[in-house]
Design a protein around this motif. Structure first.
Motif, PDB file in Angstrom:
ATOM      1  N   LEU A   1       0.820  -1.206   0.000  1.00  0.00           N
ATOM      2  CA  LEU A   1       0.000   0.000   0.000  1.00  0.00           C
ATOM      3  C   LEU A   1       0.856   1.260   0.000  1.00  0.00           C
TER       4      LEU A   1
ATOM      5  N   ILE B   1       3.949   0.991  -3.240  1.00  0.00           N
ATOM      6  CA  ILE B   1       3.505   1.222  -4.619  1.00  0.00           C
ATOM      7  C   ILE B   1       3.813   2.650  -5.063  1.00  0.00           C
TER       8      ILE B   1
ATOM      9  N   ASP C   1      -7.011  11.542  -4.630  1.00  0.00           N
ATOM     10  CA  ASP C   1      -5.586  11.367  -4.345  1.00  0.00           C
ATOM     11  C   ASP C   1      -5.270  11.766  -2.908  1.00  0.00           C
TER      12      ASP C   1
ATOM     13  N   VAL D   1      -6.641   9.132  -0.520  1.00  0.00           N
ATOM     14  CA  VAL D   1      -5.781   7.944  -0.461  1.00  0.00           C
ATOM     15  C   VAL D   1      -4.583   8.207   0.446  1.00  0.00           C
TER      16      VAL D   1
ATOM     17  N   ASN E   1      -3.925   6.182   4.000  1.00  0.00           N
ATOM     18  CA  ASN E   1      -2.664   5.469   4.185  1.00  0.00           C
ATOM     19  C   ASN E   1      -1.879   6.010   5.361  1.00  0.00           C
TER      20      ASN E   1
ATOM     21  N   CYS F   1       6.240  -5.083  -9.933  1.00  0.00           N
ATOM     22  CA  CYS F   1       5.991  -3.641  -9.959  1.00  0.00           C
ATOM     23  C   CYS F   1       7.052  -2.890 -10.759  1.00  0.00           C
TER      24      CYS F   1
ATOM     25  N   ARG G   1      -2.004   9.072  -7.753  1.00  0.00           N
ATOM     26  CA  ARG G   1      -1.894   8.363  -6.470  1.00  0.00           C
ATOM     27  C   ARG G   1      -3.043   7.378  -6.279  1.00  0.00           C
ATOM     28  N   ALA G   2      -4.237   7.758  -6.659  1.00  0.00           N
ATOM     29  CA  ALA G   2      -5.380   6.853  -6.509  1.00  0.00           C
ATOM     30  C   ALA G   2      -5.345   5.732  -7.537  1.00  0.00           C
TER      31      ALA G   2
ATOM     32  N   TYR H   1      -3.514   2.145  -7.203  1.00  0.00           N
ATOM     33  CA  TYR H   1      -4.045   1.068  -6.365  1.00  0.00           C
ATOM     34  C   TYR H   1      -4.765  -0.007  -7.162  1.00  0.00           C
TER      35      TYR H   1
ATOM     36  N   VAL I   1      -2.073  -2.397  -7.164  1.00  0.00           N
ATOM     37  CA  VAL I   1      -1.974  -3.052  -5.853  1.00  0.00           C
ATOM     38  C   VAL I   1      -2.977  -4.198  -5.746  1.00  0.00           C
ATOM     39  N   PHE I   2      -4.217  -3.942  -6.110  1.00  0.00           N
ATOM     40  CA  PHE I   2      -5.246  -4.976  -5.989  1.00  0.00           C
ATOM     41  C   PHE I   2      -4.944  -6.161  -6.910  1.00  0.00           C
TER      42      PHE I   2
ATOM     43  N   TRP J   1      -2.130  -8.132  -5.188  1.00  0.00           N
ATOM     44  CA  TRP J   1      -2.720  -8.868  -4.068  1.00  0.00           C
ATOM     45  C   TRP J   1      -3.428 -10.130  -4.550  1.00  0.00           C
TER      46      TRP J   1
END
Length: 414
Positions: free
Chosen positions: A26, A29, A52, A55, A59, A344, A361-362, A365, A368-369, A372
């Motif tokens: 999180l 990234i 942004d 987020v 975090n 990455c 920034r948003a 993710y 990221v997902f 994951w």
């Protein structure tokens, strides 16, 4: 279930570690996908408004440094577990431990110099070598020494605020001007030209980026010992204490875990929220960013780390689908951590897709997902066939000086 070469497993340790290895991404990234100052300062790059900003705020309050700290807690607990098992088998705990740390340092340096500048493995290896001397310490001693180390970390971080203030007070001094530039590239809002050059470098080929990365980070592991090693070691000692008193082994009463959830999140969210408003109110001015993210959070992080660990242990369900997936990810944390870096850097660096600096920034993710999902999907099937993750097997084999069996089947303790 029968015990095999992989040894006994603690479901609580594996599950908490699994959440930590996912949670670290999180924050990491941002360091993978955009210039370094964006990690601490959203106004530097990636967006500091709307989604942004939301987020960054989420975090900062909930995850920033807490996941890394959680991982450090688990590293300390695992260190004791390895030492105890070696002793029970009649092996030399020192030889087993230091062989592991030396090879971890090798992996960490290769990761740092050839893959990604944000490596934590080399620091873990160096601080883990020191943590060994506390293997027989009482719980009270571990806690006291850990608090002293956090006090040192607070002073070290405070020196950055002092340097920032001096640099602003004496802008005509070449020495202070150079110090200000260094801080700006870590916590401030660098000029567009510098940002453009950084983006161009990361979109270039592997060789040019790696050459520059090695030049910039060749002595980073040594510097890291003095810059943030105090905190890393403190968390390892806290993890040792939490394992010895049964907390990380899942032996506490549920109401005791709930008490720490209330303490950790109650104090932490309120304090971090206040700091966030203070930083935002300054327009992400560099000195406030340093003070608010690096200094004033030092005494708060352990509380939230304990809150996170307690909440995860309370929510885990032996045999449950998500718990089993997270536990498998935690058993393969070493492999998953390094695999995340490879995935990455391929997505964002020039030797791969070259998306560096492209996403907000948003938006990052979404990556990221996706990562994951890969980790949760592949870890459990792999461990149903093999006793270790591929890099866990390599690390263990190198440290033991002989290839280890990959036969599956592991005893898990709830």
């Amino acid at each position: 279930m029968a015990t095999t070469a992989a040894g006994d497993r603690y479901l609580t340790l594996d599950t908490v570690r699994g959440v930590a290895v996912l949670g670290i991404l999180l924050l990491n990234i941002i360091a993978f996908s955009m210039p370094a100052p964006a990690y601490m300062n959203p106004a530097a790059y990636g967006g500091a408004q709307g989604a942004d900003l939301a987020v960054w705020l989420g975090n900062f309050i909930l995850f920033d440094s807490k996941m890394r700290g959680l991982f450090s807690f688990l590293f300390g607990a695992s260190t004791l577990l390895v030492i105890d098992r070696a002793t029970a088998k009649g092996e030399s705990p020192g030889r087993v431990h230091y062989a592991r740390m030396i090879w971890l340092l090798v992996f960490g340096l290769l990761h740092l110099w050839l893959v990604w500048w944000g490596d934590i493995l080399s620091n873990y290896a160096l601080m883990g070598m020191i943590a060994f001397f506390f293997r027989g310490a009482r719980i009270k001693t571990l806690l006291i020494v850990g608090c002293i180390l956090l006090g040192v970390q607070f002073l070290v971080a405070s020196s950055l605020v002092l340097v920032s203030g001096m640099a602003q007070a004496m802008p005509d001094s070449p020495e202070w001007r150079e110090a200000a530039l260094a801080l700006e590239r870590g916590f401030g809002q660098p000029p567009q030209q510098w940002l453009a050059e950084d983006v161009a470098l990361h979109r270039d080929g592997w060789w040019s980026l790696t050459t520059e990365q090695f030049r910039e980070t060749s002595f980073a592991p040594i510097a890291g010992v003095f810059q943030y090693g105090w905190e890393t070691l403190a968390y390892m000692l806290f993890g040792m204490a939490a394992f010895r008193n049964g907390m990380l082994a899942g032996r506490w009463e549920r109401r005791r875990y709930w008490r720490w959830v209330a303490i950790g999140f109650g104090i932490g969210i309120a304090a971090y929220g206040t700091l966030a408003l203070w930083i935002i109110g300054s327009g992400f001015e560099m000195t406030r960013v340093i003070a608010g993210t690096m200094v004033l959070t030092v005494p708060l992080r352990p509380l939230m780390i304990m809150g996170w660990a307690s909440l995860i242990i309370l929510l885990l369900r032996p045999g449950g689908l998500l718990t089993s997936r997270l536990a498998a990810a935690g058993r393969m944390a070493f492999t998953n951590y390094l695999a995340t870096s490879l995935i990455c850097t391929f997505i964002f660096y020039g030797w791969g897709l070259g998306w560096y600096g492209e996403l907000s920034r948003a938006e990052v993710y979404l990556v990221v997902f996706g990562v994951w999902a890969l980790i949760l999907l592949w870890s459990k099937p792999w461990l149903e066939r093999f006793a270790y993750g591929p890099l866990e097997w390599l690390w263990r084999s190198l440290a033991r000086g002989r290839p280890q069996t990959m036969a599956g089947g592991v005893l898990v303790k709830a």
